[in-house]
Design a protein around this motif. Structure first.
Motif, PDB file in Angstrom:
ATOM      1  N   THR A 142       0.814  -0.951  -0.007  1.00 26.52           N
ATOM      2  CA  THR A 142       0.046   0.013  -0.170  1.00 26.52           C
ATOM      3  C   THR A 142       0.785   1.442   0.264  1.00 26.52           C
ATOM      4  N   PHE A 143       1.490   1.490   1.319  1.00 28.26           N
ATOM      5  CA  PHE A 143       2.591   2.808   0.864  1.00 28.26           C
ATOM      6  C   PHE A 143       3.637   2.871  -0.254  1.00 28.26           C
ATOM      7  N   ARG A 144       3.811   1.537  -0.581  1.00 26.26           N
ATOM      8  CA  ARG A 144       4.754   1.838  -2.346  1.00 26.26           C
ATOM      9  C   ARG A 144       3.408   2.207  -3.364  1.00 26.26           C
ATOM     10  N   LEU A 145       2.435   1.577  -3.311  1.00 28.48           N
ATOM     11  CA  LEU A 145       1.320   2.047  -4.389  1.00 28.48           C
ATOM     12  C   LEU A 145       1.054   3.379  -4.244  1.00 28.48           C
ATOM     13  N   LEU A 146       1.461   3.602  -2.578  1.00 34.24           N
ATOM     14  CA  LEU A 146       0.569   5.852  -2.187  1.00 34.24           C
ATOM     15  C   LEU A 146       2.244   6.668  -3.058  1.00 34.24           C
ATOM     16  N   THR A 147       3.232   6.074  -2.934  1.00 35.90           N
ATOM     17  CA  THR A 147       4.501   6.504  -2.959  1.00 35.90           C
ATOM     18  C   THR A 147       4.555   6.946  -5.068  1.00 35.90           C
ATOM     19  N   LEU A 148       4.255   5.608  -5.075  1.00 38.99           N
ATOM     20  CA  LEU A 148       4.504   6.133  -7.045  1.00 38.99           C
ATOM     21  C   LEU A 148       3.222   6.932  -7.366  1.00 38.99           C
ATOM     22  N   LEU A 149       1.796   6.639  -6.544  1.00 41.34           N
ATOM     23  CA  LEU A 149       0.962   7.809  -7.572  1.00 41.34           C
ATOM     24  C   LEU A 149       1.383   9.235  -6.796  1.00 41.34           C
ATOM     25  N   ALA A 150       2.087   9.628  -5.480  1.00 43.66           N
ATOM     26  CA  ALA A 150       2.187  10.566  -4.848  1.00 43.66           C
ATOM     27  C   ALA A 150       2.779  11.204  -6.484  1.00 43.66           C
ATOM     28  N   ALA A 151       3.767  10.393  -7.261  1.00 46.60           N
ATOM     29  CA  ALA A 151       4.549  10.666  -8.084  1.00 46.60           C
ATOM     30  C   ALA A 151       4.396  10.684  -9.617  1.00 46.60           C
ATOM     31  N   LEU A 152       3.407  10.677  -9.681  1.00 52.91           N
ATOM     32  CA  LEU A 152       2.374  10.651 -10.345  1.00 52.91           C
ATOM     33  C   LEU A 152       1.645  11.886 -10.774  1.00 52.91           C
ATOM     34  N   ALA A 153       1.276  12.276  -9.214  1.00 55.41           N
ATOM     35  CA  ALA A 153       0.368  12.422  -9.184  1.00 55.41           C
ATOM     36  C   ALA A 153       1.192  14.161 -10.223  1.00 55.41           C
ATOM     37  N   VAL A 154       2.420  14.397 -10.140  1.00 53.22           N
ATOM     38  CA  VAL A 154       3.686  15.245 -10.331  1.00 53.22           C
ATOM     39  C   VAL A 154       3.499  15.541 -12.003  1.00 53.22           C
ATOM     40  N   LEU A 155       3.115  14.714 -12.182  1.00 53.83           N
ATOM     41  CA  LEU A 155       2.836  14.604 -13.828  1.00 53.83           C
ATOM     42  C   LEU A 155       2.111  14.995 -14.544  1.00 53.83           C
ATOM     43  N   LEU A 156       1.244  14.590 -13.697  1.00 47.58           N
ATOM     44  CA  LEU A 156      -0.590  15.636 -13.600  1.00 47.58           C
ATOM     45  C   LEU A 156      -0.128  16.432 -13.356  1.00 47.58           C
ATOM     46  N   LEU A 157       0.386  16.890 -12.916  1.00 48.57           N
ATOM     47  CA  LEU A 157      -0.400  19.179 -12.862  1.00 48.57           C
ATOM     48  C   LEU A 157       0.530  18.828 -13.882  1.00 48.57           C
ATOM     49  N   LEU A 158       0.980  18.783 -14.739  1.00 46.86           N
ATOM     50  CA  LEU A 158       2.481  18.982 -15.336  1.00 46.86           C
ATOM     51  C   LEU A 158       1.789  19.196 -16.539  1.00 46.86           C
ATOM     52  N   SER A 159       1.026  17.578 -16.790  1.00 48.86           N
ATOM     53  CA  SER A 159       0.224  17.559 -18.303  1.00 48.86           C
ATOM     54  C   SER A 159      -1.447  18.079 -17.912  1.00 48.86           C
ATOM     55  N   GLY A 160      -1.767  18.489 -16.777  1.00 50.45           N
ATOM     56  CA  GLY A 160      -3.345  19.361 -16.124  1.00 50.45           C
ATOM     57  C   GLY A 160      -3.194  20.319 -16.760  1.00 50.45           C
ATOM     58  N   THR A 161      -1.628  20.732 -16.701  1.00 47.37           N
ATOM     59  CA  THR A 161      -1.321  22.864 -16.938  1.00 47.37           C
ATOM     60  C   THR A 161      -2.020  22.542 -18.478  1.00 47.37           C
ATOM     61  N   ILE A 162      -0.471  21.818 -19.017  1.00 50.66           N
ATOM     62  CA  ILE A 162      -0.578  21.990 -20.829  1.00 50.66           C
ATOM     63  C   ILE A 162      -2.055  21.689 -21.516  1.00 50.66           C
ATOM     64  N   LEU A 163      -2.750  20.786 -20.227  1.00 47.97           N
ATOM     65  CA  LEU A 163      -4.279  20.132 -21.451  1.00 47.97           C
ATOM     66  C   LEU A 163      -4.776  21.532 -21.086  1.00 47.97           C
ATOM     67  N   SER A 164      -4.937  21.850 -20.305  1.00 39.62           N
ATOM     68  CA  SER A 164      -5.843  23.284 -19.281  1.00 39.62           C
ATOM     69  C   SER A 164      -5.999  24.391 -19.967  1.00 39.62           C
TER      70      SER A 164
END
Lengths: 325, 285
Positions: A27-49
């Motif tokens: 679970t912990f590993r998955l959480l950290t992975l999701l948080a790391a992916l959230a960083v990518l999501l921030l950038l792609s979300g910014t560009i997309l919006s």
């Protein structure tokens, strides 16, 4: 607690504990992975919006939006040329001032400054980066711009009057606020970034190289110019680009002193605007989808420019990091 | 023989002069940089300290042309900053943990690190536009929530970066020791690595607070502003930087004076935070 469970000898509870460990572990590993992916999501979300938000503007004006000077909210005619021009010119002025000064400060800190003073002076310079940009803005508007208007700008106008080329560059009434003022304040703001990174890369030069050059009889300046600078070239360029990225996107300080005029003028004493200043000044007052969308399109252009500059900067700094070990 | 030696003296002289010129330029550049710091802080204190009174902390922002304080703006800033830290810090720490503990050399980690570094210096006004598009526009109105989310977007990259850097300073022998007594990896991270890196991680959070307390651009079109005292996060919320922006550009003298006072407050807070953060890590190393 786990220990007693295990010594109790019951194989079942041991298995349960291990299972719990395994599930909490994954679970912990998955959480950290999701948080790391959230960083990518921030950038792609910014560009997309930004892309989605700017579609109406590009649909209405086409690609010529980027090269049109008109900015008229009343007739709903918008073009990005003046803000883009202002952004590039103010950043260019900032870099002309900040790069040599920043490099010389780093030279001072690494080669000339007495050891006990190094840390305090370096921290003092870095504090410049800590001052919020709105402070630079209010200071620029109330203190620096009137000073320029009274003392520096009339002198510039008089001195270069009649000199071809420079005459147009320094033409017109001294407003105080304008492109030169904004560029100068940006220079002070990006100075600490350039200094900090240059100092770090200068410090990473192997002492043996410098000592060998001193051994040949070179002066301090020659060691710096012929050994330190060439050795750290990539890192210095990376630092400069990082500073440039900051200058391009800087908002509040510029908004205060640029004058917010959607015109392209050859004189750097005239008011202008930058992308970020236009957005900050006009976004909440923008009425109508096309106006809002045009401002978002400006944001997209700004993001594109800074993304390229920052990516290049990071790539260069990464390269020098690998070289260092 | 004589010609070479005289030639050499001339060359030597030139090199010496060049060296002296370069050195004095370096001294001059440093004086220039430090001069601006002194000048800015000096003017700030000179203009701001006069307006500093108890009223600033007990009264709300006044209507044009009358006296008042900055209470609502200060409270708004604090509330939005806290919420932004509450949202941004866990994500930042977890992502930093992934980069330092799990990913480390993986391709994904390299990409995330690269993107994070870009977000670290991305223009904050663009963050404001992004949050406007995804929060304000769907909700239909400006709100304190939107302001907090915008600030959280700025917090995340700062925390990711410092967390990763600090976890990487934890010696691998500690990790191996923890693993050798049978601790699962997640517990090793939480009980050993986090503890060893705690000062550094706190530093990162403090730096993030310092960074967002002065941010204005992302709040302009997310939290907007509010003339009145409000703790309703679902409505427009005042903040110190936005109030300074509005008051400084106004023609009213009372407002301008309050803007200077607010500017002094923000600067003192931000500089104090970054000095505390710095001393925390300095003691460690």
């Amino acid at each position: 607690m786990t220990a007693t469970n295990v010594t109790a000898g019951s194989a079942g509870s041991r298995a349960a504990v291990l299972k719990r460990f395994r599930s909490s572990d994954s679970t912990f590993r998955l959480l950290t992975l999701l948080a790391a992916l959230a960083v990518l999501l921030l950038l792609s979300g910014t560009i997309l919006s930004l892309v989605i938000g700017s579609i109406p503007a590009f649909r209405a004006f086409g690609f010529s939006f980027v090269f049109t000077e008109v900015w008229n909210p009343v007739t709903e005619q918008f073009g990005a040329l003046a803000p883009v021009y202002g952004t590039l010119v103010t950043s260019f002025i900032a870099m002309i001032i900040a790069v040599p000064v920043g490099l010389m400060i780093a030279f001072f800190l690494t080669e000339l400054c007495p050891k006990p003073l190094r840390r305090p002076i370096a921290i003092a310079i870095e504090l410049l980066a800590g001052i919020p940009s709105i402070i630079y803005g209010i200071w620029g508007l109330f203190v620096f711009a009137p000073f320029l208007q009274k003392n520096i700008q009339p002198f510039l106008i008089d001195t270069f009057d009649g000199v071809p080329g420079l005459q147009t560059l320094f033409a017109g009434p001294p407003y105080g606020i304008g492109i030169l003022t904004a560029g100068f304040i940006l220079a002070i703001m990006v100075l600490p970034f350039i200094t900090a990174i240059s100092r770090d890369v200068f410090d990473a030069v192997p002492p043996v190289l410098k000592e060998a050059t001193y051994g040949l009889g070179c002066t301090t300046w020659e060691v710096f110019k012929f050994v330190v600078l060439p050795f750290t070239r990539v890192g210095v360029i990376g630092g400069v680009m990082l500073g440039l990225g900051r200058a391009l996107g800087e908002t509040m300080a510029v908004t205060f002193v640029i004058g917010n005029a959607h015109t392209v003028s050859a004189s750097i004493l005239q008011p202008g605007t930058t992308i970020s200043a236009s957005i900050a000044n006009e976004f909440t007052e923008a009425v109508g989808d096309l106006y809002t969308s045009s401002l978002i399109a400006l944001g997209l252009i700004l993001f594109f420019i800074t993304f390229c500059v920052l990516a290049a900067a990071r790539y260069m700094l990464l390269r020098i990091q690998r070289k260092a070990g | 023989m004589a010609t070479t030696s005289s030639f050499n003296t001339a060359l030597y002289g030139r090199r010496r002069v060049k060296n002296i010129v370069a050195k004095s330029l370096a001294y001059g550049a440093t004086a220039f940089g430090l001069g601006w710091l002194v000048l800015i802080l000096g003017v700030l204190v000179y203009n701001g300290i006069g307006g500093l009174s108890l009223d600033v902390f007990t009264e709300n922002t006044p209507p044009p042309g009358s006296d008042g304080g900055l209470l609502n703006a200060i409270v708004g800033s604090i509330v939005m900053t806290i919420l932004a830290i509450v949202i941004g810090t866990p994500i930042g720490i977890l992502a930093g943990t992934y980069l330092a503990e799990y990913g480390r050399h993986s391709k994904l980690a390299m990409i995330v690190r690269f993107i994070n570094d870009i977000l670290l210096s991305a223009p904050s006004v663009v963050v404001g536009l992004f949050i406007y598009e995804i929060v304000v526009a769907p909700m239909g109105h400006f709100s304190g929530y939107a302001g907090s989310v915008a600030l959280a977007v700025i917090v995340i990259p700062v925390v990711v970066r410092t967390t990763e850097d600090m976890l990487r300073l934890v010696p691998d022998t500690l990790r191996e020791a923890a693993a050798s007594i049978g601790l699962p990896r997640s517990m090793m991270i939480m009980r050993v690595a986090y503890r060893a890196a705690s000062a550094g991680i706190v530093t990162g959070i403090l730096l993030a607070v310092a960074r967002i307390s002065g941010e204005t651009a992302p709040l302009l079109f997310t939290a907007l502003n509010n003339q009145f005292f409000s703790l309703n996060m679902n409505a427009p919320m005042p903040s110190l930087p936005v109030v300074i922006f509005q008051f400084a550009l106004s023609p009213y003298e009372e407002w301008q004076r309050l803007a200077w006072t607010g500017a002094l407050l923000i600067t003192v807070t931000v500089l104090a935070l970054s000095i505390i953060a710095r001393s925390l890590t300095a003691r460690k190393s």
